[in-house]
Design a protein around this motif. Structure first.
Motif, PDB file in Angstrom:
ATOM      1  N   LEU A  71       0.960  -1.142  -0.045  1.00 32.71           N
ATOM      2  CA  LEU A  71      -0.160   0.058   0.003  1.00 32.71           C
ATOM      3  C   LEU A  71       0.879   1.264   0.062  1.00 32.71           C
ATOM      4  O   LEU A  71       0.380   2.446   0.129  1.00 32.71           O
ATOM      5  N   ASN A  72       2.140   1.009  -0.320  1.00 29.37           N
ATOM      6  CA  ASN A  72       3.103   1.887  -0.439  1.00 29.37           C
ATOM      7  C   ASN A  72       3.281   3.050   0.983  1.00 29.37           C
ATOM      8  O   ASN A  72       3.281   4.193   0.877  1.00 29.37           O
ATOM      9  N   ILE A  73       3.012   2.355   2.037  1.00 26.83           N
ATOM     10  CA  ILE A  73       3.086   3.169   3.377  1.00 26.83           C
ATOM     11  C   ILE A  73       4.691   3.568   3.447  1.00 26.83           C
ATOM     12  O   ILE A  73       5.484   2.724   3.446  1.00 26.83           O
ATOM     13  N   GLN A  74       4.991   4.994   3.609  1.00 27.92           N
ATOM     14  CA  GLN A  74       6.250   5.506   3.463  1.00 27.92           C
ATOM     15  C   GLN A  74       6.817   5.787   4.669  1.00 27.92           C
ATOM     16  O   GLN A  74       6.078   5.721   5.852  1.00 27.92           O
ATOM     17  N   PRO A  75       8.195   5.682   5.197  1.00 31.08           N
ATOM     18  CA  PRO A  75       8.732   6.239   6.232  1.00 31.08           C
ATOM     19  C   PRO A  75       8.226   7.453   6.788  1.00 31.08           C
ATOM     20  O   PRO A  75       8.413   8.537   6.081  1.00 31.08           O
ATOM     21  N   GLY A  76       7.967   7.376   8.040  1.00 25.28           N
ATOM     22  CA  GLY A  76       7.391   8.795   8.595  1.00 25.28           C
ATOM     23  C   GLY A  76       5.816   8.791   8.175  1.00 25.28           C
ATOM     24  O   GLY A  76       4.998   9.766   9.275  1.00 25.28           O
ATOM     25  N   ASP A  77       5.221   7.933   7.780  1.00 17.08           N
ATOM     26  CA  ASP A  77       3.914   7.915   7.634  1.00 17.08           C
ATOM     27  C   ASP A  77       3.341   7.287   9.077  1.00 17.08           C
ATOM     28  O   ASP A  77       3.768   6.388   9.638  1.00 17.08           O
ATOM     29  N   THR A  78       2.166   7.943   9.542  1.00 12.97           N
ATOM     30  CA  THR A  78       1.509   7.561  10.732  1.00 12.97           C
ATOM     31  C   THR A  78       0.615   6.398  10.686  1.00 12.97           C
ATOM     32  O   THR A  78      -0.487   6.564   9.764  1.00 12.97           O
ATOM     33  N   VAL A  79       0.461   5.442  11.179  1.00  8.07           N
ATOM     34  CA  VAL A  79      -0.501   4.364  10.843  1.00  8.07           C
ATOM     35  C   VAL A  79      -1.150   3.990  12.447  1.00  8.07           C
ATOM     36  O   VAL A  79      -0.326   3.809  13.319  1.00  8.07           O
ATOM     37  N   VAL A  80      -2.361   3.920  12.437  1.00  6.28           N
ATOM     38  CA  VAL A  80      -3.122   4.010  13.692  1.00  6.28           C
ATOM     39  C   VAL A  80      -3.495   2.278  14.029  1.00  6.28           C
ATOM     40  O   VAL A  80      -4.189   1.643  13.061  1.00  6.28           O
ATOM     41  N   VAL A  81      -3.322   1.916  15.237  1.00  8.70           N
ATOM     42  CA  VAL A  81      -3.513   0.652  15.629  1.00  8.70           C
ATOM     43  C   VAL A  81      -4.430   0.603  16.833  1.00  8.70           C
ATOM     44  O   VAL A  81      -4.158   1.383  17.683  1.00  8.70           O
ATOM     45  N   PRO A  82      -4.945  -0.531  17.345  1.00 14.76           N
ATOM     46  CA  PRO A  82      -5.704  -0.635  18.657  1.00 14.76           C
ATOM     47  C   PRO A  82      -4.601  -0.710  19.739  1.00 14.76           C
ATOM     48  O   PRO A  82      -3.564  -1.410  19.442  1.00 14.76           O
ATOM     49  N   ALA A  83      -4.871  -0.281  20.974  1.00 12.81           N
ATOM     50  CA  ALA A  83      -3.911  -0.421  21.935  1.00 12.81           C
ATOM     51  C   ALA A  83      -4.049  -1.525  22.512  1.00 12.81           C
ATOM     52  O   ALA A  83      -3.051  -2.226  23.170  1.00 12.81           O
ATOM     53  N   ASN A  84      -5.215  -2.423  22.310  1.00  8.50           N
ATOM     54  CA  ASN A  84      -5.114  -3.962  22.869  1.00  8.50           C
ATOM     55  C   ASN A  84      -5.312  -4.973  21.768  1.00  8.50           C
ATOM     56  O   ASN A  84      -5.967  -5.136  21.213  1.00  8.50           O
ATOM     57  N   THR A  85      -4.053  -5.331  21.556  1.00 11.32           N
ATOM     58  CA  THR A  85      -3.656  -6.255  20.602  1.00 11.32           C
ATOM     59  C   THR A  85      -2.320  -6.917  20.798  1.00 11.32           C
ATOM     60  O   THR A  85      -1.238  -6.508  21.735  1.00 11.32           O
ATOM     61  N   PHE A  86      -1.887  -7.970  20.073  1.00 14.13           N
ATOM     62  CA  PHE A  86      -0.297  -8.301  20.000  1.00 14.13           C
ATOM     63  C   PHE A  86       0.501  -7.438  19.298  1.00 14.13           C
ATOM     64  O   PHE A  86       0.039  -6.746  18.555  1.00 14.13           O
ATOM     65  N   ILE A  87       1.678  -7.281  19.718  1.00 11.20           N
ATOM     66  CA  ILE A  87       2.600  -6.648  19.326  1.00 11.20           C
ATOM     67  C   ILE A  87       3.009  -6.719  17.690  1.00 11.20           C
ATOM     68  O   ILE A  87       3.573  -5.739  17.054  1.00 11.20           O
ATOM     69  N   ALA A  88       2.718  -7.776  17.229  1.00 10.32           N
ATOM     70  CA  ALA A  88       2.960  -8.014  15.592  1.00 10.32           C
ATOM     71  C   ALA A  88       2.304  -7.077  14.811  1.00 10.32           C
ATOM     72  O   ALA A  88       2.876  -6.486  13.860  1.00 10.32           O
ATOM     73  N   THR A  89       1.099  -6.629  15.485  1.00 10.35           N
ATOM     74  CA  THR A  89       0.484  -5.330  14.443  1.00 10.35           C
ATOM     75  C   THR A  89       1.275  -4.287  14.259  1.00 10.35           C
ATOM     76  O   THR A  89       1.288  -3.544  13.393  1.00 10.35           O
ATOM     77  N   SER A  90       1.705  -3.812  15.678  1.00  4.86           N
ATOM     78  CA  SER A  90       2.446  -2.384  15.665  1.00  4.86           C
ATOM     79  C   SER A  90       3.759  -2.381  15.270  1.00  4.86           C
ATOM     80  O   SER A  90       4.500  -1.596  14.568  1.00  4.86           O
ATOM     81  N   GLU A  91       4.659  -3.661  15.529  1.00  4.98           N
ATOM     82  CA  GLU A  91       5.850  -3.863  15.256  1.00  4.98           C
ATOM     83  C   GLU A  91       6.074  -3.634  13.592  1.00  4.98           C
ATOM     84  O   GLU A  91       7.161  -3.385  13.034  1.00  4.98           O
ATOM     85  N   ALA A  92       5.034  -4.399  12.826  1.00  7.51           N
ATOM     86  CA  ALA A  92       4.918  -4.246  11.534  1.00  7.51           C
ATOM     87  C   ALA A  92       5.018  -2.771  10.905  1.00  7.51           C
ATOM     88  O   ALA A  92       5.867  -2.316  10.068  1.00  7.51           O
ATOM     89  N   VAL A  93       4.406  -1.871  11.623  1.00 12.71           N
ATOM     90  CA  VAL A  93       4.455  -0.556  11.093  1.00 12.71           C
ATOM     91  C   VAL A  93       5.886  -0.163  11.296  1.00 12.71           C
ATOM     92  O   VAL A  93       6.434   0.694  10.626  1.00 12.71           O
ATOM     93  N   THR A  94       6.466  -0.093  12.599  1.00 12.97           N
ATOM     94  CA  THR A  94       7.882   0.414  12.589  1.00 12.97           C
ATOM     95  C   THR A  94       8.792  -0.237  11.595  1.00 12.97           C
ATOM     96  O   THR A  94       9.900   0.364  11.216  1.00 12.97           O
ATOM     97  N   ALA A  95       8.597  -1.516  11.416  1.00  6.72           N
ATOM     98  CA  ALA A  95       9.389  -2.333  10.517  1.00  6.72           C
ATOM     99  C   ALA A  95       9.685  -1.584   8.990  1.00  6.72           C
ATOM    100  O   ALA A  95      10.678  -1.616   8.389  1.00  6.72           O
ATOM    101  N   VAL A  96       8.481  -0.934   8.542  1.00  6.12           N
ATOM    102  CA  VAL A  96       8.693  -0.273   7.182  1.00  6.12           C
ATOM    103  C   VAL A  96       8.826   1.142   7.636  1.00  6.12           C
ATOM    104  O   VAL A  96       8.725   1.970   6.263  1.00  6.12           O
ATOM    105  N   GLY A  97       9.196   1.480   8.412  1.00  2.51           N
ATOM    106  CA  GLY A  97       9.735   2.993   8.838  1.00  2.51           C
ATOM    107  C   GLY A  97       8.339   3.837   9.244  1.00  2.51           C
ATOM    108  O   GLY A  97       8.552   5.095   9.305  1.00  2.51           O
ATOM    109  N   GLY A  98       7.167   3.231   9.492  1.00  2.00           N
ATOM    110  CA  GLY A  98       6.217   4.104   9.672  1.00  2.00           C
ATOM    111  C   GLY A  98       6.095   4.592  11.296  1.00  2.00           C
ATOM    112  O   GLY A  98       7.006   3.848  11.897  1.00  2.00           O
ATOM    113  N   LYS A  99       5.323   5.252  11.665  1.00  2.00           N
ATOM    114  CA  LYS A  99       4.991   5.849  13.040  1.00  2.00           C
ATOM    115  C   LYS A  99       3.634   5.218  13.513  1.00  2.00           C
ATOM    116  O   LYS A  99       2.638   5.394  13.081  1.00  2.00           O
TER     117      LYS A  99
END
Length: 367
Positions: A71-99
């Motif tokens: 989906l061409n999420i770029q470094p510096g882009d902010t991606v919103v995720v829920p507070a209650n879930t497993f870390i795989a969801t959020s760490e994937a965002v960081t892995a592509v340079g997202g916030k």
């Protein structure tokens, strides 16, 4: 009586000979990478999940990473995720340079709160918010109708993290229809589990499918040594695909058994005034987990342990308050619904072949 949190052995009894025969064939014929098993599983799981396309991935986390890159999420882009879930969801965002940006959840269903999602977007217009990843938690889909409205209003991409939602529906709609992409995990304990790590990315968009298919396999489309783009080695393993194909044939039956066991739990726990999992109207819950709430959760957990009943907590510390996200500066009280849930939620023993006797035994401890 001893009751484990989950027992995967019973599910293998009736498929063990077929799986062993298939594994022997693949080993004897040295079929380990790609091939018919992978392409057939992708086709069959796309059909099962109600999407046009499926791309097999090495695991569920890689599937989210590939989805973000597709989906061409770029470094510096902010991606919103829920507070209650497993870390795989959020760490994937960081892995592509997202916030990563966290928002609170709905009290009754534990999935991302659309109201909080829109509040965050409105209050952070100085940030480049490009996507949201609603997580279909415990086996029930998020409020996708409202999330889709908000995403369309503000021009956000949607990735549906469906790692716990194989076989779930929202008003007859499956994951990957509201969103641009749905991702799945086939970790062994999932409703559809491999014999190791595996995952998939599902979509109805042909262009997204082609890009994702190249990204998981070194940027290749058809030719082995022709690379249209730089990619990764995140493809699905052939042996895991073969196992998943066999288990997929029995998935609907296994989910029916899960739903029947959930009904048994509901009836038994109601005798003791226990609040049981809430299901949205016209939704089909796939019951990856059976989660209740207890005010004195930790002491209840200890008492159950004393009686040889194993339970889980999904999840005891919400993501914004994890050490990994200390840099974001969140503090206790920032996500009140998620924080309260983290102190109360209790995942009871649950699997398809669980007996009525076991369910009655676990429930009776709540007297």
């Amino acid at each position: 009586m001893k009751v484990p949190f989950a027992d995967l052995t019973g599910a293998f009894d009736y498929i063990y000979p077929e799986i062993m025969e298939k594994l022997e064939f693949l080993i004897k014929n040295t079929q380990f990478i790609g091939g018919e098993e992978v392409s057939s599983f992708e086709s069959e799981f796309a059909d099962y999940s109600g999407t046009k396309y499926c791309v097999g991935c090495a695991n569920g986390t890689d599937a989210i990473i590939i989805a973000l890159k597709t989906l061409n999420i770029q470094p510096g882009d902010t991606v919103v995720v829920p507070a209650n879930t497993f870390i795989a969801t959020s760490e994937a965002v960081t892995a592509v340079g997202g916030k990563v940006a966290f928002v609170d959840i709905e009290k009754e269903y534990y999935t991302v709160d659309p109201v909080k999602l829109e509040e965050y977007i409105v209050n952070n217009q100085d940030k480049r918010i490009t996507a949201v990843i609603p997580v279909h938690l415990y086996g029930q889909m998020a409020n996708m109708k409202e999330i889709k409205k908000i995403a369309d209003k503000y021009g956000l991409k949607i990735i549906e993290d469906s790692s716990q939602a194989h076989g779930s529906e929202a008003e007859g709609i499956t994951p990957g229809t509201y969103g641009d992409i749905a991702t799945y995990s086939f970790y062994p304990g999932k409703n559809l589990g491999a014999f190791g790590d595996a995952g998939s990315l599902n979509t109805n968009d042909g262009e997204l499918y082609k890009k994702a298919k190249m990204l998981v396999n070194h940027g290749r489309w058809k030719e082995k040594y022709l690379h249209d783009i730089e990619g990764y080695n995140m493809r699905l393993d052939t042996i895991q695909a073969a196992v998943l194909r066999i288990k997929l044939k029995h998935l609907n039956n296994a989910i029916d058994m899960r739903r029947k066991n959930a009904e048994l739990y509901n009836a038994e726990l109601a005798k003791y005034g226990i609040k049981t999992p809430q299901v949205r109207e016209k939704y089909k819950h796939a019951y990856h987990l059976y989660v209740i709430e207890q005010e004195n959760r930790d002491s209840v957990l200890e008492k159950l342990k004393e009686h040889n009943i194993s339970c889980g907590i999904h999840y005891p510390v919400i993501l914004p308050l994890q050490p990994a996200y200390k840099y974001l500066g969140h503090k206790a009280g920032d996500f009140p619904v998620s924080e309260t849930a983290a102190t109360k939620i209790l995942s009871l023993p649950f699997w398809p072949e669980m007996t009525a006797e076991q369910i009655e035994y676990v429930s009776s401890e709540f007297k």
